[in-house]
Design a protein around this motif. Structure first.
Motif, PDB file in Angstrom:
ATOM      1  N   LEU A   1       0.840  -1.209   0.000  1.00 51.17           N
ATOM      2  CA  LEU A   1       0.000   0.000   0.000  1.00 51.17           C
ATOM      3  C   LEU A   1       0.871   1.254   0.000  1.00 51.17           C
ATOM      4  N   ARG A   2       1.976   1.249   0.765  1.00 49.84           N
ATOM      5  CA  ARG A   2       2.861   2.411   0.818  1.00 49.84           C
ATOM      6  C   ARG A   2       3.506   2.651  -0.544  1.00 49.84           C
TER       7      ARG A   2
ATOM      8  N   LEU B   1       3.675   6.129  -5.484  1.00 49.85           N
ATOM      9  CA  LEU B   1       3.590   6.301  -6.932  1.00 49.85           C
ATOM     10  C   LEU B   1       2.295   7.011  -7.363  1.00 49.85           C
ATOM     11  N   GLY B   2       1.385   7.240  -6.402  1.00 47.48           N
ATOM     12  CA  GLY B   2       0.116   7.894  -6.723  1.00 47.48           C
ATOM     13  C   GLY B   2      -0.841   6.963  -7.467  1.00 47.48           C
ATOM     14  N   LEU B   3      -0.693   5.644  -7.248  1.00 48.28           N
ATOM     15  CA  LEU B   3      -1.536   4.651  -7.918  1.00 48.28           C
ATOM     16  C   LEU B   3      -2.312   3.848  -6.890  1.00 48.28           C
ATOM     17  N   ASP B   4      -3.057   2.850  -7.372  1.00 45.94           N
ATOM     18  CA  ASP B   4      -3.897   2.033  -6.497  1.00 45.94           C
ATOM     19  C   ASP B   4      -3.318   0.625  -6.397  1.00 45.94           C
TER      20      ASP B   4
ATOM     21  N   ASP C   1      -3.295   2.218 -12.066  1.00 41.39           N
ATOM     22  CA  ASP C   1      -4.286   3.278 -12.005  1.00 41.39           C
ATOM     23  C   ASP C   1      -5.638   2.636 -12.272  1.00 41.39           C
ATOM     24  N   TYR C   2      -6.420   2.424 -11.225  1.00 36.76           N
ATOM     25  CA  TYR C   2      -7.667   1.666 -11.340  1.00 36.76           C
ATOM     26  C   TYR C   2      -8.695   2.390 -12.208  1.00 36.76           C
ATOM     27  N   GLY C   3      -8.767   3.705 -12.139  1.00 43.11           N
ATOM     28  CA  GLY C   3      -9.714   4.464 -12.964  1.00 43.11           C
ATOM     29  C   GLY C   3      -9.412   4.290 -14.450  1.00 43.11           C
TER      30      GLY C   3
END
Length: 149
Positions: free
Chosen positions: A16-17, A22-25, A42-44
């Motif tokens: 998670l960290r 990285l600003g991702l999911d 990137d989930y979106g």
């Protein structure tokens, strides 16, 4: 990793960290595996691309249409040839064709004439089409179904 490389087995907090850095999911791909398989992405963007693929698949799917051609036992040769031309064009377009021969009034007394017409159609379409449903008598009608080879 976002580039597709594997990071190995990590504790959940560490994964998670890394995703947050990285600003991702962190997306769980296979929850039933031991240990569970996750991916940083990137989930979106992933959901958007999946929707685009589904939309394109729906757009490119072939819709099979069943066209119907009606005959009568006493069909004239010219009318017969016009109907055969229509059948050829429908089959060429990839559609199925339902052949219907309807008996009216005294035509019921000579059913062999109608069967002869339907059998003639089946013989003539044999070179470019497949008979999917053999001619079958149902009350006052004979029905058959042909499709492209």
């Amino acid at each position: 990793m976002p580039d597709g490389s594997q990071a190995g087995i990590l504790p959940t907090r560490e994964a998670l960290r890394r995703a947050a850095d990285l600003g991702l999911d962190l997306v769980e791909i296979s929850p039933n595996a031991t240990p569970p398989v996750c991916r940083i992405m990137d989930y979106g963007k992933f959901k958007y691309e999946e929707g685009q693929k589904r939309k394109l698949a729906r757009k490119n799917q072939v819709k099979i249409v069943v066209k119907e051609i009606k005959f009568h036992p006493n069909v004239d040769e010219n009318d017969f040839q016009i109907k055969m031309r229509n059948i050829r064009s429908f089959i060429k377009d990839g559609n199925k064709v339902k052949l219907t021969l309807q008996y009216r009034g005294r035509e019921n007394a000579h059913r062999e004439l109608g069967e002869e017409v339907i059998n003639r159609v089946c013989r003539e379409v044999a070179e470019f089409a497949v008979i999917e449903q053999e001619p079958k008598l149902m009350g006052k009608m004979i029905n058959a179904l042909i499709g492209p080879k």
